[in-house]
Design an enzyme around this catalytic site. Structure first.
Site, PDB file in Angstrom:
ATOM      1  N   ASN A 271       0.965  -1.113  -0.153  1.00  0.00           N
ATOM      2  CA  ASN A 271      -0.060  -0.150  -0.113  1.00  0.00           C
ATOM      3  C   ASN A 271       0.883   1.056   0.051  1.00  0.00           C
ATOM      4  O   ASN A 271       1.632   1.650   0.887  1.00  0.00           O
ATOM      5  CB  ASN A 271      -0.855  -0.088   1.255  1.00  0.00           C
ATOM      6  CG  ASN A 271      -1.481   1.283   1.387  1.00  0.00           C
ATOM      7  OD1 ASN A 271      -1.680   2.176   0.519  1.00  0.00           O
ATOM      8  ND2 ASN A 271      -2.206   1.506   2.610  1.00  0.00           N
TER       9      ASN A 271
ATOM     10  N   LYS B 176       0.117   4.229  -0.357  1.00  0.00           N
ATOM     11  CA  LYS B 176      -0.632   5.547   0.366  1.00  0.00           C
ATOM     12  C   LYS B 176      -0.346   6.622  -0.510  1.00  0.00           C
ATOM     13  O   LYS B 176      -0.274   6.478  -1.584  1.00  0.00           O
ATOM     14  CB  LYS B 176      -0.037   5.617   1.739  1.00  0.00           C
ATOM     15  CG  LYS B 176      -0.086   4.383   2.542  1.00  0.00           C
ATOM     16  CD  LYS B 176       0.253   4.544   4.077  1.00  0.00           C
ATOM     17  CE  LYS B 176       0.271   3.453   4.722  1.00  0.00           C
ATOM     18  NZ  LYS B 176       0.142   3.427   6.309  1.00  0.00           N
TER      19      LYS B 176
ATOM     20  N   GLU C  76      -6.707   4.586   8.152  1.00  0.00           N
ATOM     21  CA  GLU C  76      -6.620   6.105   7.799  1.00  0.00           C
ATOM     22  C   GLU C  76      -7.892   6.634   7.239  1.00  0.00           C
ATOM     23  O   GLU C  76      -8.348   7.709   7.428  1.00  0.00           O
ATOM     24  CB  GLU C  76      -5.262   6.109   6.817  1.00  0.00           C
ATOM     25  CG  GLU C  76      -4.073   6.002   7.710  1.00  0.00           C
ATOM     26  CD  GLU C  76      -2.912   5.534   6.823  1.00  0.00           C
ATOM     27  OE1 GLU C  76      -2.972   5.451   5.669  1.00  0.00           O
ATOM     28  OE2 GLU C  76      -2.032   5.080   7.423  1.00  0.00           O
TER      29      GLU C  76
ATOM     30  N   GLU D 165      -5.231  -5.312  10.649  1.00  0.00           N
ATOM     31  CA  GLU D 165      -4.211  -3.946  10.970  1.00  0.00           C
ATOM     32  C   GLU D 165      -4.369  -3.306  12.331  1.00  0.00           C
ATOM     33  O   GLU D 165      -5.315  -2.334  12.302  1.00  0.00           O
ATOM     34  CB  GLU D 165      -4.147  -3.098   9.700  1.00  0.00           C
ATOM     35  CG  GLU D 165      -4.112  -3.831   8.596  1.00  0.00           C
ATOM     36  CD  GLU D 165      -3.315  -2.633   7.388  1.00  0.00           C
ATOM     37  OE1 GLU D 165      -2.239  -2.834   6.991  1.00  0.00           O
ATOM     38  OE2 GLU D 165      -4.238  -1.714   7.238  1.00  0.00           O
TER      39      GLU D 165
ATOM     40  N   GLY E 207       2.443   2.136  10.600  1.00  0.00           N
ATOM     41  CA  GLY E 207       3.362   3.185  10.405  1.00  0.00           C
ATOM     42  C   GLY E 207       4.116   3.695  11.726  1.00  0.00           C
ATOM     43  O   GLY E 207       4.809   4.797  11.957  1.00  0.00           O
TER      44      GLY E 207
ATOM     45  N   GLY F 139       4.948   1.294   4.596  1.00  0.00           N
ATOM     46  CA  GLY F 139       6.376   1.830   4.490  1.00  0.00           C
ATOM     47  C   GLY F 139       7.352   0.862   3.875  1.00  0.00           C
ATOM     48  O   GLY F 139       7.968   1.485   3.029  1.00  0.00           O
TER      49      GLY F 139
HETATM   50  C1  PEP Z   1      -0.678  -0.015   6.021  1.00  0.00           C
HETATM   51  O1  PEP Z   1      -1.048   1.088   6.128  1.00  0.00           O
HETATM   52  O2  PEP Z   1      -1.483  -0.670   5.615  1.00  0.00           O
HETATM   53  C2  PEP Z   1       0.332  -0.419   6.768  1.00  0.00           C
HETATM   54  C3  PEP Z   1       0.489  -1.742   7.243  1.00  0.00           C
HETATM   55  O3  PEP Z   1       1.291   0.384   6.932  1.00  0.00           O
HETATM   56  P1  PEP Z   1       2.856   0.037   7.578  1.00  0.00           P
HETATM   57  O4  PEP Z   1       3.502  -1.130   7.023  1.00  0.00           O
HETATM   58  O5  PEP Z   1       3.598   1.111   7.444  1.00  0.00           O
HETATM   59  O6  PEP Z   1       2.744   0.066   8.929  1.00  0.00           O
END
Ligand code: PEP
Length: 250
Positions: free
Chosen positions: A9, A11, A97, A167, A173, A235
């Site tokens: 992702n 973003k 988000e 998640e 993040g 990330g």
């Molecule tokens: C996400 O936004 O779906 C995510 C898992 O982000 P990160 O890996 O940066 O924590």
């Protein structure tokens, strides 16, 4: 046996040129992988260009959101048909988000899941608790409301086309990762909810990804758990070598 599924992702990152360069790197590093399903989800503005890069590779294209209406006066929104027309296969729905900043609710998630499935696209449905919810013992109730809400009115046949991404919001993040045991417990709980909704055979086939600071150095332990069927990566999907480090140990 559920085939592992790793999705990136991106973003709100990457301009057009950056997205094309990153997609080329991903294809160069992982473009013929067949033992793991891989998808990348760039911003809308780069979907078409990235779909051209992905042609002939095993890497699939995903979008980060969609609107449930087919067309009309919905300024700023993008429909399923529009996503299909640029080569999209997967759609992330209900990301935390979106829930936190853009008024996403279980009802809007459900509308998006229905529209996505009706269009022949494959939803990646995000569920997960905040730290406050975990600490106050509301974790199970939150995960249940996200899951049951998302699947309201969805047939077992359509449920099989969905992926769930667990998640925990406190791990997104932040560099904080759920321990492999914490992740697996949540995944087993989600599969129990799916079993209640659809029966064991269907629930056993639905893939549940973990998302929240998954990186090359913690991926193996997380992905080695019985009910962790892949990852939704933020990330660490922004550099092909980091992303490959997650895909490779599977
Ligand atoms: C996400 O936004 O779906 C995510 C898992 O982000 P990160 O890996 O940066 O924590």
């Amino acid at each position: 046996m559920r085939k592992k599924f790793i999705a990136g992702n991106w973003k709100m990152n990457t301009t057009l040129d950056e997205a094309v360069a990153l997609a080329k790197d991903v294809v160069k590093t992982m473009g013929d992988t067949s033992d793991v399903d891989i998808a990348i989800c760039p911003p809308y503005t780069s979907l078409y260009a990235v779909s051209e890069v992905l042609k002939g590779s095993t890497v699939k294209l995903g979008a980060q959101d969609v609107h449930w209406e087919a067309k009309g006066a919905f300024t700023g929104k993008v429909s399923c048909a529009m996503l299909k027309s640029v080569g999209v296969t997967y759609v992330i729905i209900g990301h935390s988000e979106q829930r936190t900043y853009f008024h996403e609710t279980n009802e809007t998630v459900n509308k998006k899941v229905k529209a996505t499935l009706a269009a022949g696209l494959l939803p990646i449905i995000c569920v997960g608790e905040t730290l406050e919810e975990r600490k106050s013992g509301k974790m199970d109730a939150v995960i249940e409301s996200h899951t049951v809400g998302a699947f309201a009115g969805i047939s077992a046949e359509d449920a099989l086309k969905c992926t769930i991404a667990y998640e925990p919001v406190w791990a997104i993040g932040t560099g904080e990762t759920a321990t492999p045991q914490q992740a697996n417990e949540a995944h087993i709980y989600i599969r129990k909810l799916l079993t209640k909704l659809y029966g064991t055979s269907t629930a056993e086939q639905i893939r549940i990804q973990y998302g929240g600071s998954m990186k090359a150095d913690n991926a193996k332990a997380l992905l080695g758990q019985s009910d962790v069927d892949g990852g939704l990566i933020g990330g660490a999907s922004l550099k092909a070598s980091d992303f490959a480090g997650i895909v490779k140990p599977v």
